[in-house]
Design a protein around this motif. Structure first.
Motif, PDB file in Angstrom:
ATOM      1  N   ARG A 136     -37.324  -7.955  -3.858  1.00  0.00           N
ATOM      2  CA  ARG A 136     -38.575  -8.607  -4.271  1.00  0.00           C
ATOM      3  C   ARG A 136     -38.411  -9.436  -5.538  1.00  0.00           C
ATOM      4  O   ARG A 136     -39.255 -10.266  -5.852  1.00  0.00           O
ATOM      5  CB  ARG A 136     -39.656  -7.546  -4.504  1.00  0.00           C
ATOM      6  N   GLY A 137     -37.375  -9.174  -6.286  1.00  0.00           N
ATOM      7  CA  GLY A 137     -37.222  -9.833  -7.590  1.00  0.00           C
ATOM      8  C   GLY A 137     -36.795 -11.291  -7.520  1.00  0.00           C
ATOM      9  O   GLY A 137     -36.699 -11.958  -8.550  1.00  0.00           O
ATOM     10  N   GLY A 138     -36.516 -11.777  -6.333  1.00  0.00           N
ATOM     11  CA  GLY A 138     -36.110 -13.172  -6.180  1.00  0.00           C
ATOM     12  C   GLY A 138     -34.638 -13.409  -6.459  1.00  0.00           C
ATOM     13  O   GLY A 138     -34.168 -14.540  -6.422  1.00  0.00           O
ATOM     14  N   GLU A 139     -33.909 -12.361  -6.756  1.00  0.00           N
ATOM     15  CA  GLU A 139     -32.472 -12.546  -7.004  1.00  0.00           C
ATOM     16  C   GLU A 139     -31.722 -12.683  -5.682  1.00  0.00           C
ATOM     17  O   GLU A 139     -32.156 -12.150  -4.654  1.00  0.00           O
ATOM     18  CB  GLU A 139     -31.903 -11.334  -7.754  1.00  0.00           C
ATOM     19  N   SER A 140     -30.586 -13.392  -5.752  1.00  0.00           N
ATOM     20  CA  SER A 140     -29.771 -13.521  -4.539  1.00  0.00           C
ATOM     21  C   SER A 140     -28.863 -12.295  -4.402  1.00  0.00           C
ATOM     22  O   SER A 140     -28.673 -11.533  -5.366  1.00  0.00           O
ATOM     23  CB  SER A 140     -28.921 -14.783  -4.615  1.00  0.00           C
ATOM     24  N   VAL A 141     -28.259 -12.154  -3.209  1.00  0.00           N
ATOM     25  CA  VAL A 141     -27.320 -11.046  -2.970  1.00  0.00           C
ATOM     26  C   VAL A 141     -26.182 -11.121  -3.992  1.00  0.00           C
ATOM     27  O   VAL A 141     -25.793 -10.108  -4.601  1.00  0.00           O
ATOM     28  CB  VAL A 141     -26.765 -11.109  -1.518  1.00  0.00           C
ATOM     29  N   GLY A 142     -25.676 -12.346  -4.213  1.00  0.00           N
ATOM     30  CA  GLY A 142     -24.567 -12.528  -5.162  1.00  0.00           C
ATOM     31  C   GLY A 142     -24.958 -12.104  -6.573  1.00  0.00           C
ATOM     32  O   GLY A 142     -24.192 -11.418  -7.261  1.00  0.00           O
ATOM     33  N   GLU A 143     -26.157 -12.487  -7.002  1.00  0.00           N
ATOM     34  CA  GLU A 143     -26.609 -12.116  -8.361  1.00  0.00           C
ATOM     35  C   GLU A 143     -26.743 -10.605  -8.499  1.00  0.00           C
ATOM     36  O   GLU A 143     -26.369 -10.034  -9.523  1.00  0.00           O
ATOM     37  CB  GLU A 143     -27.954 -12.807  -8.660  1.00  0.00           C
ATOM     38  N   ILE A 144     -27.250  -9.982  -7.444  1.00  0.00           N
ATOM     39  CA  ILE A 144     -27.403  -8.511  -7.489  1.00  0.00           C
ATOM     40  C   ILE A 144     -26.025  -7.843  -7.581  1.00  0.00           C
ATOM     41  O   ILE A 144     -25.824  -6.906  -8.361  1.00  0.00           O
ATOM     42  CB  ILE A 144     -28.211  -8.022  -6.263  1.00  0.00           C
ATOM     43  N   CYS A 145     -25.070  -8.368  -6.791  1.00  0.00           N
ATOM     44  CA  CYS A 145     -23.709  -7.808  -6.838  1.00  0.00           C
ATOM     45  C   CYS A 145     -23.132  -7.949  -8.246  1.00  0.00           C
ATOM     46  O   CYS A 145     -22.594  -6.989  -8.812  1.00  0.00           O
ATOM     47  CB  CYS A 145     -22.788  -8.531  -5.855  1.00  0.00           C
ATOM     48  N   ARG A 146     -23.258  -9.149  -8.804  1.00  0.00           N
ATOM     49  CA  ARG A 146     -22.658  -9.384 -10.131  1.00  0.00           C
ATOM     50  C   ARG A 146     -23.352  -8.552 -11.207  1.00  0.00           C
ATOM     51  O   ARG A 146     -22.723  -8.116 -12.171  1.00  0.00           O
ATOM     52  CB  ARG A 146     -22.687 -10.876 -10.469  1.00  0.00           C
ATOM     53  N   LYS A 147     -24.639  -8.297 -11.009  1.00  0.00           N
ATOM     54  CA  LYS A 147     -25.398  -7.524 -12.010  1.00  0.00           C
ATOM     55  C   LYS A 147     -25.032  -6.029 -11.962  1.00  0.00           C
ATOM     56  O   LYS A 147     -24.736  -5.419 -12.993  1.00  0.00           O
ATOM     57  CB  LYS A 147     -26.893  -7.701 -11.722  1.00  0.00           C
ATOM     58  N   TYR A 148     -25.016  -5.461 -10.757  1.00  0.00           N
ATOM     59  CA  TYR A 148     -24.872  -4.002 -10.669  1.00  0.00           C
ATOM     60  C   TYR A 148     -23.432  -3.517 -10.626  1.00  0.00           C
ATOM     61  O   TYR A 148     -23.179  -2.331 -10.799  1.00  0.00           O
ATOM     62  CB  TYR A 148     -25.677  -3.459  -9.486  1.00  0.00           C
ATOM     63  N   PHE A 149     -22.489  -4.422 -10.398  1.00  0.00           N
ATOM     64  CA  PHE A 149     -21.082  -3.998 -10.413  1.00  0.00           C
ATOM     65  C   PHE A 149     -20.387  -4.375 -11.711  1.00  0.00           C
ATOM     66  O   PHE A 149     -19.194  -4.174 -11.857  1.00  0.00           O
ATOM     67  CB  PHE A 149     -20.329  -4.539  -9.189  1.00  0.00           C
ATOM     68  N   ALA A 150     -21.165  -4.881 -12.674  1.00  0.00           N
ATOM     69  CA  ALA A 150     -20.593  -5.246 -13.977  1.00  0.00           C
ATOM     70  C   ALA A 150     -20.295  -3.970 -14.761  1.00  0.00           C
ATOM     71  O   ALA A 150     -21.012  -2.965 -14.645  1.00  0.00           O
ATOM     72  CB  ALA A 150     -21.576  -6.117 -14.745  1.00  0.00           C
ATOM     73  N   THR A 151     -19.208  -4.020 -15.529  1.00  0.00           N
ATOM     74  CA  THR A 151     -18.897  -2.885 -16.412  1.00  0.00           C
ATOM     75  C   THR A 151     -18.878  -3.416 -17.845  1.00  0.00           C
ATOM     76  O   THR A 151     -19.918  -3.649 -18.420  1.00  0.00           O
ATOM     77  CB  THR A 151     -17.552  -2.227 -16.037  1.00  0.00           C
ATOM     78  N   ARG A 152     -17.687  -3.646 -18.393  1.00  0.00           N
ATOM     79  CA  ARG A 152     -17.595  -4.141 -19.767  1.00  0.00           C
ATOM     80  C   ARG A 152     -17.955  -5.621 -19.821  1.00  0.00           C
ATOM     81  O   ARG A 152     -17.726  -6.361 -18.870  1.00  0.00           O
ATOM     82  CB  ARG A 152     -16.168  -3.948 -20.269  1.00  0.00           C
ATOM     83  N   GLU A 153     -18.480  -6.039 -20.977  1.00  0.00           N
ATOM     84  CA  GLU A 153     -18.889  -7.446 -21.123  1.00  0.00           C
ATOM     85  C   GLU A 153     -17.716  -8.408 -20.996  1.00  0.00           C
ATOM     86  O   GLU A 153     -17.868  -9.529 -20.539  1.00  0.00           O
ATOM     87  CB  GLU A 153     -19.579  -7.647 -22.478  1.00  0.00           C
ATOM     88  N   ASP A 154     -16.543  -7.957 -21.465  1.00  0.00           N
ATOM     89  CA  ASP A 154     -15.387  -8.860 -21.429  1.00  0.00           C
ATOM     90  C   ASP A 154     -14.659  -8.834 -20.078  1.00  0.00           C
ATOM     91  O   ASP A 154     -13.597  -9.437 -19.941  1.00  0.00           O
ATOM     92  CB  ASP A 154     -14.397  -8.503 -22.559  1.00  0.00           C
ATOM     93  N   VAL A 155     -15.225  -8.146 -19.103  1.00  0.00           N
ATOM     94  CA  VAL A 155     -14.579  -8.093 -17.777  1.00  0.00           C
ATOM     95  C   VAL A 155     -15.427  -8.878 -16.781  1.00  0.00           C
ATOM     96  O   VAL A 155     -16.617  -8.612 -16.617  1.00  0.00           O
ATOM     97  CB  VAL A 155     -14.422  -6.625 -17.295  1.00  0.00           C
ATOM     98  N   ASP A 156     -14.772  -9.847 -16.127  1.00  0.00           N
ATOM     99  CA  ASP A 156     -15.445 -10.606 -15.087  1.00  0.00           C
ATOM    100  C   ASP A 156     -15.590  -9.694 -13.866  1.00  0.00           C
ATOM    101  O   ASP A 156     -14.603  -9.144 -13.372  1.00  0.00           O
ATOM    102  CB  ASP A 156     -14.577 -11.843 -14.740  1.00  0.00           C
ATOM    103  N   VAL A 157     -16.825  -9.527 -13.396  1.00  0.00           N
ATOM    104  CA  VAL A 157     -17.081  -8.580 -12.301  1.00  0.00           C
ATOM    105  C   VAL A 157     -16.267  -8.954 -11.050  1.00  0.00           C
ATOM    106  O   VAL A 157     -15.866  -8.096 -10.265  1.00  0.00           O
ATOM    107  CB  VAL A 157     -18.598  -8.466 -12.023  1.00  0.00           C
ATOM    108  N   GLU A 158     -16.007 -10.261 -10.873  1.00  0.00           N
ATOM    109  CA  GLU A 158     -15.240 -10.654  -9.680  1.00  0.00           C
ATOM    110  C   GLU A 158     -13.758 -10.310  -9.818  1.00  0.00           C
ATOM    111  O   GLU A 158     -13.076 -10.081  -8.828  1.00  0.00           O
ATOM    112  CB  GLU A 158     -15.473 -12.129  -9.367  1.00  0.00           C
ATOM    113  N   ASP A 159     -13.270 -10.237 -11.065  1.00  0.00           N
ATOM    114  CA  ASP A 159     -11.891  -9.756 -11.256  1.00  0.00           C
ATOM    115  C   ASP A 159     -11.811  -8.280 -10.869  1.00  0.00           C
ATOM    116  O   ASP A 159     -10.833  -7.821 -10.292  1.00  0.00           O
ATOM    117  CB  ASP A 159     -11.444  -9.926 -12.720  1.00  0.00           C
ATOM    118  N   ARG A 160     -12.861  -7.539 -11.213  1.00  0.00           N
ATOM    119  CA  ARG A 160     -12.921  -6.118 -10.839  1.00  0.00           C
ATOM    120  C   ARG A 160     -12.913  -5.986  -9.314  1.00  0.00           C
ATOM    121  O   ARG A 160     -12.204  -5.152  -8.750  1.00  0.00           O
ATOM    122  CB  ARG A 160     -14.213  -5.526 -11.425  1.00  0.00           C
TER     123      ARG A 160
END
Ligand SMILES: Cc1cc2nc3c(=O)[nH]c(=O)nc-3n(C[C@H](O)[C@H](O)[C@H](O)COP(=O)(O)OP(=O)(O)OC[C@H]3O[C@@H](n4cnc5c(N)ncnc54)[C@H](O)[C@@H]3O)c2cc1C
Length: 218
Positions: A136-160
């Motif tokens: 419902r929040g209007g976010e895309s699937v990609g944005e949700i993935c990048r948001k909830y699979f993020a860990t440290r700020e200096d780590v790119d979630v896609e590298d993870r």
């Protein structure tokens, strides 16, 4: 062989010996990638400073370098044949491959432990790149993935995501055909090495040695 079939068995044993020696190099190279990927996954998870993670990486390195030692040993203990080519030490080559039927499985077990279950449940590359709306929040699937699979700020979630996919492939996927099943069956199934270890192990000589040390006369 011009009908010299009495040498056929020896040829098979020697060919298999060379093949089993080479596993002390080839599987160690793949092991290096597994250890490196597990260490990166721990870093991206933010757990790399935990003492049990460090200890597991040490254990993986110990196992991998033990395989390398065996590959080096059976080569260094080789001898020239009358024909002038070099023959590896057959006993040590078979011990090398026998270890290869075991240690990569433990290395993979530790890598999976370090990586976490996400190495198999992580969304796909398509999900990370998807613009499709989700929720419902209007976010895309990609944005949700990048948001909830993020860990440290200096780590790119896609590298993870990439390193966990690499581990999934090495431990369970098509690359594991080479790392696990080939470690087990390539150059002969484990029992083939045990037969050679029994032939080359000189149990009789060891019995004589024990008798001599214990002072037992024949
Ligand atoms: C990824 C991969 C890559 C490979 N690459 C190569 C390569 O480059 N070159 C090459 O030459 N080969 C290669 N091999 C083949 C490899 O040498 C064989 O897989 C290996 O010798 C085992 O034979 P098999 O797979 O037919 O298993 P099987 O012989 O069917 O063995 C399966 C099980 O049955 C047992 N068994 C078999 N026969 C008997 C018996 N008579 N009595 C009691 N138990 C028995 C075995 O001990 C084992 O536990 C590769 C294999 C794999 C998996």
């Amino acid at each position: 062989m011009a009908g010299e079939y009495e040498f056929a068995g020896m040829m098979v044993e020697r060919f298999a010996g060379y093949h089993r020696q080479s596993y002390g190099g080839c599987k160690v190279g793949v092991g290096d990638v597994v250890i490196g990927a597990a260490a990166l996954a721990a870093e991206y998870n933010g757990a790399e400073k935990a003492s049990h993670i460090k200890d597991k990486l040490i254990e993986m390195t110990h196992l991998n370098e033990t395989l390398f030692c065996c590959g080096i040993a059976c080569s260094a203990e080789g001898h020239p044949t009358k024909a002038g080519n070099y023959q590896i030490d057959l006993l040590l080559a078979n011990v090398c491959k026998q270890n290869v039927t075991r240690f990569p499985y433990e290395i993979v077990r530790l890598a999976e432990d370090i990586a976490g279950g996400l190495m198999v449940t992580m969304p796909s590359q398509k999900d990370f790149e998807s613009d499709l709306p989700a929720g419902r929040g209007g976010e895309s699937v990609g944005e949700i993935c990048r948001k909830y699979f993020a860990t440290r700020e200096d780590v790119d979630v896609e590298d993870r995501q990439k390193v966990l996919r690499l581990l999934e492939n090495l431990c369970l996927g098509t690359a594991a055909v080479g790392y696990r099943t080939e470690s087990m069956h390539g150059a002969g199934s484990p029992q083939a090495q045990r037969i050679m270890i029994s032939r080359q192990g000189n149990i009789q000589g060891k019995k004589d040695l024990a008798r001599a040390i214990a002072g037992i006369e024949k």
